[in-house]
Design an enzyme around this catalytic site. Sequence first.
Site, PDB file in Angstrom:
ATOM      1  N   SER A  41      49.856  45.107  48.159  1.00  0.00           N
ATOM      2  CA  SER A  41      48.500  45.098  48.715  1.00  0.00           C
ATOM      3  C   SER A  41      48.266  46.405  49.459  1.00  0.00           C
ATOM      4  O   SER A  41      49.125  46.850  50.228  1.00  0.00           O
ATOM      5  CB  SER A  41      48.333  43.917  49.662  1.00  0.00           C
ATOM      6  OG  SER A  41      47.060  43.911  50.247  1.00  0.00           O
ATOM      7  N   HIS A  96      41.308  52.462  55.429  1.00  0.00           N
ATOM      8  CA  HIS A  96      40.144  52.699  56.289  1.00  0.00           C
ATOM      9  C   HIS A  96      40.126  54.190  56.623  1.00  0.00           C
ATOM     10  O   HIS A  96      41.109  54.733  57.135  1.00  0.00           O
ATOM     11  CB  HIS A  96      40.233  51.864  57.569  1.00  0.00           C
ATOM     12  CG  HIS A  96      40.157  50.388  57.313  1.00  0.00           C
ATOM     13  ND1 HIS A  96      38.993  49.773  56.923  1.00  0.00           N
ATOM     14  CD2 HIS A  96      41.102  49.412  57.385  1.00  0.00           C
ATOM     15  CE1 HIS A  96      39.209  48.477  56.766  1.00  0.00           C
ATOM     16  NE2 HIS A  96      40.481  48.227  57.030  1.00  0.00           N
ATOM     17  N   HIS A 113      40.332  48.883  48.692  1.00  0.00           N
ATOM     18  CA  HIS A 113      41.287  47.770  48.673  1.00  0.00           C
ATOM     19  C   HIS A 113      41.805  47.556  47.253  1.00  0.00           C
ATOM     20  O   HIS A 113      41.055  47.626  46.286  1.00  0.00           O
ATOM     21  CB  HIS A 113      40.596  46.492  49.166  1.00  0.00           C
ATOM     22  CG  HIS A 113      41.339  45.243  48.810  1.00  0.00           C
ATOM     23  ND1 HIS A 113      40.883  44.366  47.845  1.00  0.00           N
ATOM     24  CD2 HIS A 113      42.510  44.738  49.269  1.00  0.00           C
ATOM     25  CE1 HIS A 113      41.750  43.358  47.741  1.00  0.00           C
ATOM     26  NE2 HIS A 113      42.740  43.567  48.578  1.00  0.00           N
ATOM     27  N   ASN A 155      45.015  45.065  45.212  1.00  0.00           N
ATOM     28  CA  ASN A 155      46.240  44.267  45.242  1.00  0.00           C
ATOM     29  C   ASN A 155      46.501  43.668  43.863  1.00  0.00           C
ATOM     30  O   ASN A 155      45.578  43.410  43.094  1.00  0.00           O
ATOM     31  CB  ASN A 155      46.189  43.175  46.323  1.00  0.00           C
ATOM     32  CG  ASN A 155      45.457  41.931  45.856  1.00  0.00           C
ATOM     33  OD1 ASN A 155      46.035  41.070  45.206  1.00  0.00           O
ATOM     34  ND2 ASN A 155      44.178  41.849  46.172  1.00  0.00           N
ATOM     35  N   THR A 156      47.765  43.483  43.561  1.00  0.00           N
ATOM     36  CA  THR A 156      48.177  42.725  42.385  1.00  0.00           C
ATOM     37  C   THR A 156      49.358  41.859  42.792  1.00  0.00           C
ATOM     38  O   THR A 156      50.161  42.242  43.654  1.00  0.00           O
ATOM     39  CB  THR A 156      48.565  43.629  41.194  1.00  0.00           C
ATOM     40  OG1 THR A 156      49.383  44.714  41.650  1.00  0.00           O
ATOM     41  CG2 THR A 156      47.331  44.183  40.500  1.00  0.00           C
ATOM     42  N   ARG A 157      49.459  40.709  42.178  1.00  0.00           N
ATOM     43  CA  ARG A 157      50.496  39.754  42.566  1.00  0.00           C
ATOM     44  C   ARG A 157      50.933  38.928  41.353  1.00  0.00           C
ATOM     45  O   ARG A 157      50.196  38.809  40.360  1.00  0.00           O
ATOM     46  CB  ARG A 157      49.964  38.824  43.669  1.00  0.00           C
ATOM     47  CG  ARG A 157      48.710  38.090  43.268  1.00  0.00           C
ATOM     48  CD  ARG A 157      48.048  37.354  44.433  1.00  0.00           C
ATOM     49  NE  ARG A 157      46.785  36.757  44.020  1.00  0.00           N
ATOM     50  CZ  ARG A 157      45.612  37.378  44.046  1.00  0.00           C
ATOM     51  NH1 ARG A 157      45.546  38.625  44.490  1.00  0.00           N
ATOM     52  NH2 ARG A 157      44.510  36.773  43.649  1.00  0.00           N
ATOM     53  N   HIS A 204      32.596  52.224  38.811  1.00  0.00           N
ATOM     54  CA  HIS A 204      32.530  51.114  37.855  1.00  0.00           C
ATOM     55  C   HIS A 204      32.820  51.564  36.423  1.00  0.00           C
ATOM     56  O   HIS A 204      33.376  50.789  35.630  1.00  0.00           O
ATOM     57  CB  HIS A 204      31.173  50.417  37.956  1.00  0.00           C
ATOM     58  CG  HIS A 204      31.112  49.452  39.108  1.00  0.00           C
ATOM     59  ND1 HIS A 204      31.664  48.198  39.053  1.00  0.00           N
ATOM     60  CD2 HIS A 204      30.597  49.579  40.360  1.00  0.00           C
ATOM     61  CE1 HIS A 204      31.477  47.580  40.204  1.00  0.00           C
ATOM     62  NE2 HIS A 204      30.834  48.403  41.020  1.00  0.00           N
ATOM     63  N   HIS A 251      27.840  33.516  55.027  1.00  0.00           N
ATOM     64  CA  HIS A 251      27.176  33.311  56.327  1.00  0.00           C
ATOM     65  C   HIS A 251      26.202  34.452  56.644  1.00  0.00           C
ATOM     66  O   HIS A 251      25.318  34.301  57.470  1.00  0.00           O
ATOM     67  CB  HIS A 251      28.207  33.148  57.443  1.00  0.00           C
ATOM     68  CG  HIS A 251      29.072  34.350  57.680  1.00  0.00           C
ATOM     69  ND1 HIS A 251      30.088  34.716  56.827  1.00  0.00           N
ATOM     70  CD2 HIS A 251      29.074  35.282  58.668  1.00  0.00           C
ATOM     71  CE1 HIS A 251      30.677  35.799  57.289  1.00  0.00           C
ATOM     72  NE2 HIS A 251      30.088  36.174  58.403  1.00  0.00           N
TER      73      HIS A 251
END
Length: 275
Positions: A99, A103, A113, A115-117, A146, A176
């Site tokens: 991950s 910033h 950002h 990540n791979t898992r 893109h 929210h």
Amino acid sequence: MELKIKKDLVSNWFKMLQDAICHNIIDIEKNKVRFKSTIWKKNHKRDEGGGEFRILENGKIFDKVGVNFSKVYGKFPKQFQKNILGARKNPKFWASGISVVMHMKNPLIPAMHFNTRYICTTQDWFGGGIDITPSKKDENEKKEFHKLLKDMCNRHNKNYYKKYKKWCDEYFYLPHRKEPRGIGGIFFDYKKKDFEKDFKFVRDIGITFQSIFQNIIKKKIKKKWTTKDKEIQYIKRGRYTEFNLLYDRGTKFGLQTGGNVKGILMSLPPLAKWE
């Protein structure tokens, strides 16, 4: 292919990629700053794996960047089993991942950002993605970002980009506030049909992320910014924090499976503001 061989191949790749990305970052910083590395164990009483997280702060280019590798195993807590694919009848699991959260000092450069898992229960699958969060609109940057993702996806399957872009737009969303976290990217999970093809795709995502973050930074590294730009960045970081603490699957997974808290929360920015 035996499951043990799959696990070794994947975890070794994630570890090599951690080294490679950290090397890229040190190069961008012209060797002026270093990562602080922390090696951790999931459980000090018995062998349940662990990992290494590396954090660099107060660089000339990076305000804070974390690059986290983990390889953990054990049993899911009872209340967690029903939410995990293949864990309802057997709570044992194995998981490895990388991950990265960046910033940036310059508010004209987006937060980034990746990540791979790879997770194994009674089933095994890949998940992950790439997304970026600008604090200032840049349509050219968005189009180029893109396009790179689409080209990468198309090397593997012509349907991936549309599918995973939609998944990303829906996932990285703050309900929210009724707004997206950033400008999207790709996000996928439960990828388990063909290990060799899926692993090839996962490796390509990692290499593509290396190219993306270096290109974005190099284009904007010398651009001048104002105090107002920085204030907008702090507000955007507040949104980033809200998402990671309220909705992020990786954060929840890590905390609920005994992961290292500092490593999990490395994604949070060094300074943020709220309106």
